[in-house]
Design a protein around this motif. Structure first.
Motif, mmCIF file in Angstrom:
data_model
loop_
_atom_site.group_PDB
_atom_site.id
_atom_site.type_symbol
_atom_site.label_atom_id
_atom_site.label_comp_id
_atom_site.label_asym_id
_atom_site.label_seq_id
_atom_site.Cartn_x
_atom_site.Cartn_y
_atom_site.Cartn_z
ATOM 1 N N THR A 189 -26.543 10.392 -6.423
ATOM 2 C CA THR A 189 -26.704 9.519 -5.374
ATOM 3 C C THR A 189 -26.083 9.750 -4.212
ATOM 4 O O THR A 189 -26.205 9.307 -2.830
ATOM 5 C CB THR A 189 -26.566 8.025 -5.860
ATOM 6 O OG1 THR A 189 -25.064 8.000 -6.224
ATOM 7 C CG2 THR A 189 -27.386 7.648 -7.068
ATOM 8 N N GLY A 190 -24.741 10.475 -4.385
ATOM 9 C CA GLY A 190 -23.974 10.677 -2.978
ATOM 10 C C GLY A 190 -23.035 9.525 -2.877
ATOM 11 O O GLY A 190 -22.147 9.526 -2.137
ATOM 12 N N ARG A 191 -22.937 8.478 -3.918
ATOM 13 C CA ARG A 191 -21.991 7.368 -3.574
ATOM 14 C C ARG A 191 -20.497 7.846 -4.058
ATOM 15 O O ARG A 191 -20.597 8.618 -4.934
ATOM 16 C CB ARG A 191 -22.522 5.979 -4.787
ATOM 17 C CG ARG A 191 -23.764 5.508 -4.290
ATOM 18 C CD ARG A 191 -23.871 4.321 -5.117
ATOM 19 N NE ARG A 191 -23.922 4.754 -6.493
ATOM 20 C CZ ARG A 191 -23.098 4.542 -7.487
ATOM 21 N NH1 ARG A 191 -21.991 3.805 -7.138
ATOM 22 N NH2 ARG A 191 -23.227 4.735 -8.518
ATOM 23 N N ARG A 192 -19.536 7.135 -3.230
ATOM 24 C CA ARG A 192 -18.241 7.635 -3.403
ATOM 25 C C ARG A 192 -17.456 6.484 -4.097
ATOM 26 O O ARG A 192 -17.574 5.229 -3.334
ATOM 27 C CB ARG A 192 -17.739 8.372 -2.300
ATOM 28 C CG ARG A 192 -18.138 9.588 -2.190
ATOM 29 C CD ARG A 192 -17.692 10.421 -0.984
ATOM 30 N NE ARG A 192 -17.883 11.770 -1.047
ATOM 31 C CZ ARG A 192 -17.566 12.900 -0.249
ATOM 32 N NH1 ARG A 192 -16.291 12.544 0.615
ATOM 33 N NH2 ARG A 192 -17.784 14.006 -0.519
ATOM 34 N N THR A 193 -16.315 6.804 -4.827
ATOM 35 C CA THR A 193 -15.120 5.712 -4.832
ATOM 36 C C THR A 193 -13.751 6.375 -4.831
ATOM 37 O O THR A 193 -13.572 7.816 -4.698
ATOM 38 C CB THR A 193 -15.348 5.049 -6.274
ATOM 39 O OG1 THR A 193 -15.475 6.261 -7.388
ATOM 40 C CG2 THR A 193 -16.342 4.059 -6.558
ATOM 41 N N HIS A 194 -12.959 5.731 -4.974
ATOM 42 C CA HIS A 194 -11.462 5.995 -4.326
ATOM 43 C C HIS A 194 -10.415 5.444 -5.300
ATOM 44 O O HIS A 194 -10.536 4.292 -5.562
ATOM 45 C CB HIS A 194 -11.098 5.990 -2.811
ATOM 46 C CG HIS A 194 -12.404 6.416 -1.984
ATOM 47 N ND1 HIS A 194 -13.429 5.456 -1.644
ATOM 48 C CD2 HIS A 194 -12.896 7.637 -1.306
ATOM 49 C CE1 HIS A 194 -14.401 6.201 -1.021
ATOM 50 N NE2 HIS A 194 -13.872 7.295 -0.722
ATOM 51 N N CYS A 195 -9.155 6.121 -5.160
ATOM 52 C CA CYS A 195 -7.820 5.660 -6.046
ATOM 53 C C CYS A 195 -6.804 6.470 -5.233
ATOM 54 O O CYS A 195 -6.917 7.655 -5.033
ATOM 55 C CB CYS A 195 -8.221 5.658 -7.489
ATOM 56 S SG CYS A 195 -6.872 4.814 -8.292
ATOM 57 N N SER A 196 -5.638 5.527 -5.290
ATOM 58 C CA SER A 196 -4.577 6.425 -4.872
ATOM 59 C C SER A 196 -3.981 7.187 -5.846
ATOM 60 O O SER A 196 -4.419 7.356 -6.952
ATOM 61 C CB SER A 196 -3.268 5.536 -4.315
ATOM 62 O OG SER A 196 -3.155 4.500 -5.548
ATOM 63 N N LEU A 197 -2.865 8.149 -5.635
ATOM 64 C CA LEU A 197 -2.320 9.154 -6.706
ATOM 65 C C LEU A 197 -1.315 8.302 -7.406
ATOM 66 O O LEU A 197 -0.794 7.345 -6.931
ATOM 67 C CB LEU A 197 -1.756 10.405 -5.903
ATOM 68 C CG LEU A 197 -2.577 10.972 -5.004
ATOM 69 C CD1 LEU A 197 -1.458 12.111 -4.343
ATOM 70 C CD2 LEU A 197 -3.930 11.455 -5.566
ATOM 71 N N ASN A 198 -1.208 8.453 -8.661
ATOM 72 C CA ASN A 198 -0.216 7.880 -9.716
ATOM 73 C C ASN A 198 1.071 8.139 -9.493
ATOM 74 O O ASN A 198 1.426 9.479 -9.606
ATOM 75 C CB ASN A 198 -0.843 7.839 -11.129
ATOM 76 C CG ASN A 198 -0.193 6.917 -12.058
ATOM 77 O OD1 ASN A 198 1.083 6.999 -12.214
ATOM 78 N ND2 ASN A 198 -0.816 6.008 -12.403
ATOM 79 N N GLU A 199 2.170 7.353 -9.304
ATOM 80 C CA GLU A 199 3.568 7.478 -9.062
ATOM 81 C C GLU A 199 4.271 7.691 -10.141
ATOM 82 O O GLU A 199 5.403 8.225 -10.177
ATOM 83 C CB GLU A 199 4.109 6.414 -8.215
ATOM 84 C CG GLU A 199 3.416 5.747 -6.997
ATOM 85 C CD GLU A 199 3.756 4.364 -6.773
ATOM 86 O OE1 GLU A 199 4.878 4.339 -6.352
ATOM 87 O OE2 GLU A 199 3.165 3.526 -7.087
#
Length: 462
Positions: free
Chosen positions: A164-174
């Motif tokens: 579908t080309g849908r995207r999600t995101h998340c920061s890098l884990n500290e």
């Protein structure tokens, strides 16, 4: 009078025990009345002609998503986040109601972005609200662990469903302990975040682009076979990710000391893969949003004050109640009085069927969050009672490779009174403290009847 050969006991055991005491076989049915006040709405929603097919579509949509890591970049680039815009975990909230760890993370984020020199000076900035804004991560196709704060300069994983080309995101884990997502903002916390933006993020982007898309869903499939449950235990997943990206990082041409430090940081941070598991789960669950008549939960999230859920058949509406304090194990001298109420978007893992729902895959998790190995097995079995089906891709070896329980059903929660089980970290309630422990928690019970009311209203209106 003929003595019955078999008696079926439903509900309280008093009658069943009396019959069994007379040498009669008893088949006990684990039944309980529905949540108080839900009977009429349950009947309405159960009779909704759209419900069965809608839930089948919602579950199939969720299970059909393939999450691929396709890029890494700063939030200003991949999300269009502007200076003064802050994302946070959980449902919407204003500064006046923010919890200690969320306040601490926002204060640290303001210092990271250069809006203030001293994090403590950020209090006035957020109180005025004239040059800053707060928005849930979920509203920007993003998830954030614990406080979940995202600022423009933070680097983000970018996941995509190739169909579908849908995207999600998340920061890098500290990592764990005194980190921004747990509300800490000391100089070493900010120094680590700047290093992640200057060194780690660019190295990961170079590696991902050189290697090609990384199959996060596939790694999740493997790690569940290797003792992880992908919320509070991600050791196998982190090492598999490192296996895939390390060669490209080593051959990137970057300074050898920077590459070595990046590899050491990821390898020593067992939770690193959590920030890929979370957006993978969101990507899958977002595929089920907006399906009219569906009673499937598509998000569970907490901001440290409120716990909220969203449902496939009710659009973007949040149903909220007070976040609960987890019960579990504490670090050092910390105790229950030090812990803030539950916080973070990481319950998206349980919403998708892993994390606390898949504790049977990771019996060692009880050493972090409390309980026993039999508790872990019983939890996974119990979650099957409130879900629409199973995920054949994510299976539990000790339960004969049965698929993890998937698709939390509002009606089943209200009918059985069984609440979703979440395993979670615990943040200190005083800003700046950091992590104080880890444990088990459930949502506030009232949010499911609230969602049921709305589903019944929509059903009656059709």
């Amino acid at each position: 009078m003929t003595t019955p050969q078999l008696v079926v006991g439903v509900g309280a055991d008093l009658f069943a025990d009396a019959v069994a005491g007379q040498a009669v076989d008893v088949s006990r049915v684990d039944w309980r009345p529905p949540m108080s006040g839900t009977a009429d709405d349950l009947a309405t929603v159960a009779g909704d002609p759209l419900r069965v097919e809608a839930n089948e579509r919602a579950l199939a949509a969720m299970l059909g998503v393939q999450a691929m890591l396709v890029d890494v970049g700063p939030a200003s680039e991949v999300l269009g986040l502007q200076q003064g815009e802050f994302l946070h975990a959980g449902p919407p909230i204003g500064w006046d109601r923010t919890s200690g760890p969320l306040r601490g993370a926002l204060m640290g984020g303001a210092a990271l972005e250069g809006l203030v020199e001293d994090p403590d000076d950020a209090v006035r900035l957020f109180e005025s609200g004239t040059s800053v804004s707060l928005e849930p991560c979920h509203h920007r196709n993003t998830v954030g662990p614990m406080a979940g704060v995202v600022t423009p300069s933070m680097w983000m994983f970018v996941l995509e469903d190739p169909t579908t080309g849908r995207r999600t995101h998340c920061s890098l884990n500290e990592g764990l302990g005194k980190v921004l997502r747990y509300g800490a903002y000391s100089p070493d916390v900010l120094q680590r975040l700047r290093w992640m933006g200057d060194v780690l993020g660019p190295l990961l982007r170079t590696a991902v682009r050189a290697t090609g898309p990384v199959d996060v869903t596939g790694i999740l499939t493997q790690m569940l076979q290797m003792g992880d449950e992908a919320h509070n235990r991600n050791r196998a997943g982190t090492l598999m990710l490192l296996r895939d990206l390390a060669p490209a990082m080593a051959m990137s041409g970057a300074d050898a000391a920077d590459v070595g430090e990046a590899l050491r940081f990821v390898g020593a941070n067992d939770h690193f893969f959590l920030n890929l598991a979370m957006p993978a789960c969101k990507l899958a669950l977002d595929a089920a949003r907006g399906i009219e008549g569906s009673t499937m939960v598509v998000a569970m999230a907490r901001n440290g004050t409120d716990f909220g859920i969203q449902v496939a058949g009710t659009g973007d509406e949040w149903f909220t109640g007070p976040a609960q304090v987890a019960e579990g194990l504490y670090l050092g001298d910390y105790g229950p009085d030090d812990a803030n109420a539950d916080i973070g978007d990481s319950a998206i893992t349980e919403t998708a069927g892993i994390g606390g729902f898949a504790m049977a895959t990771a019996p060692a998790i009880v050493r972090l969050v409390g309980g026993t190995v039999p508790d872990a097995l019983a939890t996974t079995r119990r979650m099957h009672e409130i879900t629409l089906g199973e995920n054949p891709r994510w299976t539990v070896p000790i339960l004969e490779f049965r698929g993890v329980p998937s698709g939390i059903d509002v009606t089943r929660v209200c009918r059985t009174g069984i609440l979703p089980q979440i395993n979670t970290g615990m943040a200190g309630k005083v800003p700046g403290t950091g992590q104080v422990g880890a444990g088990l928690v459930t949502p506030p019970a009232e949010i499911f009847p609230a969602a049921l009311v709305r589903l019944a209203e929509l059903a009656r209106a059709r």
